[in-house]
Design an enzyme around this catalytic site. Structure first.
Site, PDB file in Angstrom:
ATOM      1  CE1 TYR A   1      -4.012   2.084   0.580  1.00 40.35           C
ATOM      2  CE2 TYR A   1      -2.713   3.143   2.290  1.00 40.35           C
ATOM      3  CZ  TYR A   1      -3.837   3.115   1.476  1.00 40.35           C
ATOM      4  OH  TYR A   1      -4.761   4.131   1.559  1.00 40.35           O
TER       5      TYR A   1
ATOM      6  CE  LYS B   1      -3.702   4.930  -1.741  1.00 43.78           C
ATOM      7  NZ  LYS B   1      -4.728   5.480  -2.639  1.00 43.78           N
TER       8      LYS B   1
HETATM    9  N1  LIG Z   1      -9.939   5.476   4.847  1.00 45.45           N
HETATM   10  C1  LIG Z   1      -8.690   5.841   5.133  1.00 45.45           C
HETATM   11  O1  LIG Z   1      -8.272   5.787   6.295  1.00 45.45           O
HETATM   12  C2  LIG Z   1      -7.781   6.365   4.043  1.00 45.45           C
HETATM   13  C3  LIG Z   1      -6.590   6.986   4.418  1.00 45.45           C
HETATM   14  C4  LIG Z   1      -5.754   7.485   3.416  1.00 45.45           C
HETATM   15  C5  LIG Z   1      -6.094   7.337   2.094  1.00 45.45           C
HETATM   16  N2  LIG Z   1      -7.264   6.723   1.747  1.00 45.45           N
HETATM   17  C6  LIG Z   1      -7.568   6.582   0.336  1.00 45.45           C
HETATM   18  O2  LIG Z   1      -8.830   7.157   0.062  1.00 45.45           O
HETATM   19  C7  LIG Z   1      -9.388   6.541  -1.105  1.00 45.45           C
HETATM   20  C8  LIG Z   1     -10.855   6.218  -0.858  1.00 45.45           C
HETATM   21  O3  LIG Z   1     -10.937   5.225   0.127  1.00 45.45           O
HETATM   22  P1  LIG Z   1     -12.099   5.214   1.240  1.00 45.45           P
HETATM   23  O4  LIG Z   1     -11.443   5.444   2.536  1.00 45.45           O
HETATM   24  O5  LIG Z   1     -13.224   6.081   0.801  1.00 45.45           O
HETATM   25  O6  LIG Z   1     -12.498   3.666   1.240  1.00 45.45           O
HETATM   26  P2  LIG Z   1     -13.748   2.920   0.576  1.00 45.45           P
HETATM   27  O7  LIG Z   1     -13.421   1.479   0.698  1.00 45.45           O
HETATM   28  O8  LIG Z   1     -15.011   3.418   1.187  1.00 45.45           O
HETATM   29  O9  LIG Z   1     -13.708   3.389  -0.946  1.00 45.45           O
HETATM   30  C9  LIG Z   1     -12.881   2.792  -1.911  1.00 45.45           C
HETATM   31  C10 LIG Z   1     -13.718   2.521  -3.136  1.00 45.45           C
HETATM   32  O10 LIG Z   1     -12.867   1.978  -4.161  1.00 45.45           O
HETATM   33  C11 LIG Z   1     -13.623   0.978  -4.821  1.00 45.45           C
HETATM   34  N3  LIG Z   1     -12.778   0.004  -5.510  1.00 45.45           N
HETATM   35  C12 LIG Z   1     -11.954  -0.909  -4.943  1.00 45.45           C
HETATM   36  N4  LIG Z   1     -11.444  -1.708  -5.888  1.00 45.45           N
HETATM   37  C13 LIG Z   1     -11.959  -1.304  -7.081  1.00 45.45           C
HETATM   38  C14 LIG Z   1     -11.812  -1.762  -8.413  1.00 45.45           C
HETATM   39  N5  LIG Z   1     -11.064  -2.828  -8.723  1.00 45.45           N
HETATM   40  N6  LIG Z   1     -12.486  -1.117  -9.391  1.00 45.45           N
HETATM   41  C15 LIG Z   1     -13.287  -0.054  -9.097  1.00 45.45           C
HETATM   42  N7  LIG Z   1     -13.473   0.407  -7.844  1.00 45.45           N
HETATM   43  C16 LIG Z   1     -12.810  -0.207  -6.842  1.00 45.45           C
HETATM   44  C17 LIG Z   1     -14.403   0.300  -3.688  1.00 45.45           C
HETATM   45  O11 LIG Z   1     -15.486  -0.476  -4.174  1.00 45.45           O
HETATM   46  C18 LIG Z   1     -14.823   1.486  -2.842  1.00 45.45           C
HETATM   47  O12 LIG Z   1     -16.091   1.985  -3.197  1.00 45.45           O
HETATM   48  C19 LIG Z   1      -8.505   5.332  -1.399  1.00 45.45           C
HETATM   49  O13 LIG Z   1      -7.645   5.621  -2.482  1.00 45.45           O
HETATM   50  C20 LIG Z   1      -7.712   5.151  -0.128  1.00 45.45           C
HETATM   51  O14 LIG Z   1      -6.460   4.528  -0.337  1.00 45.45           O
HETATM   52  C21 LIG Z   1      -8.115   6.242   2.699  1.00 45.45           C
END
Ligand SMILES: NC(=O)c1ccc[n+]([C@@H]2O[C@H](COP(=O)([O-])OP(=O)(O)OC[C@H]3O[C@@H](n4cnc5c(N)ncnc54)[C@H](O)[C@@H]3O)[C@@H](O)[C@H]2O)c1
Length: 252
Positions: free
Chosen positions: A156, A160
């Site tokens: 991961y 990133k």
């Molecule tokens: N939640 C956290 O703590 C956090 C922290 C830092 C960064 N992020 C980043 O934020 C972004 C959004 O994540 P989130 O926290 O809203 O989580 P989330 O799981 O709610 O959203 C991620 C979305 O990506 C979709 N996804 C996954 N694989 C896929 C694929 N193969 N094709 C199409 N869609 C796909 C999922 O179905 C989901 O709806 C991500 O890039 C994540 O790495 C999240």
């Protein structure tokens, strides 16, 4: 940090079935954009589409698996086919597969690379000619994991950090062109993604504890405000930036 008017504009948001992607799609719709929403989770997309339509804008539901390279170009083509233009691409979709390195499955490595790093590149490649025409914007959602060495998150963190640096490389390549390319690096948000942390049961709790912020989690809507702002013309002087919205995690 607030998006300026996106009236008459079109945004494509990936990961829009839940969490940060859904909130971003809604913020952009509230700013006036029609939104193409892409995700692998069709049910969640339908809910997001209802939210966008309730805000008075059009939603194009694109139920696609972005780990399949060809689907990245398909998402852009279908957006153009329906709306005729593209002003903002927000790469929000992501997966988080933590685990001890010696037991880390090949499949988890491959999926993490495909969804978090490769899909943004292939979406950007397909979208660039249209974004240049519209004087538009790209916003890549990376993570504080780009800047912190997080135990058990080697794959991961690599994706990133890669996406953060890809943002800068593209910003330089297009610095003479009418397009803005930026990133947002969130800290922990309470979304579906963090359920993946359950895989860390049995791992060293002291090391896991070092990832969090002393100030707690970030609000999804607050991070989405930042993504929507960068996608909008309000962010006219932002190019090649990565904004950390992480409650101080990267202050350390
Ligand atoms: N939640 C956290 O703590 C956090 C922290 C830092 C960064 N992020 C980043 O934020 C972004 C959004 O994540 P989130 O926290 O809203 O989580 P989330 O799981 O709610 O959203 C991620 C979305 O990506 C979709 N996804 C996954 N694989 C896929 C694929 N193969 N094709 C199409 N869609 C796909 C999922 O179905 C989901 O709806 C991500 O890039 C994540 O790495 C999240």
């Amino acid at each position: 940090m607030q998006a300026s008017s996106m009236e008459g504009k079109v945004a494509l948001v990936t990961g829009a079935a839940a969490g940060l992607g859904r909130s971003t799609a809604l913020k952009l719709a509230q700013a006036g954009a029609d939104v193409a929403i892409v995700d692998i989770a069709e049910d969640g997309l339908r809910e997001t589409a209802s939210d966008v339509e309730a805000a008075g804008r059009k939603a194009l539901v694109l139920s696609l698996d972005l780990s399949e390279r060809a689907n990245c170009a398909t998402a852009v083509q279908q957006t153009l086919g329906t709306f005729g233009r593209l002003d903002a691409l927000c790469n929000v979709a992501g997966v988080m597969k933590p685990g001890p390195t010696t037991a880390f499955p090949d499949e988890a490595w491959d999926l993490t690379m495909k969804v978090n790093l490769e899909a943004p590149f292939f979406l950007i490649r397909a979208a660039l000619p249209h974004l240049l025409e519209a004087h538009g914007a790209i916003v890549n959602v990376t993570s504080c994991a780009a800047f912190q060495g997080q135990a058990y998150f080697a794959a991961y963190c690599a994706t990133k950090a890669g996406l953060t640096h890809m943002t800068k490389a593209l910003a330089m390549e297009y610095i003479k062109e009418p397009i803005r390319i930026n990133a947002v690096a969130p800290g922990g948000m309470m979304t579906g993604l963090v359920h993946g942390m359950a895989a860390l049961a049995g791992c060293d709790r002291e090391l896991i504890g070092r990832m969090g912020s002393l100030r707690g989690m970030c609000e999804v809507d607050e991070v989405a405000d930042c993504v929507a702002f960068l996608a909008s013309p309000a962010a006219k002087s932002y190019h090649g930036a990565c904004i950390n919205v992480d409650a101080g995690i990267t202050a350390d």
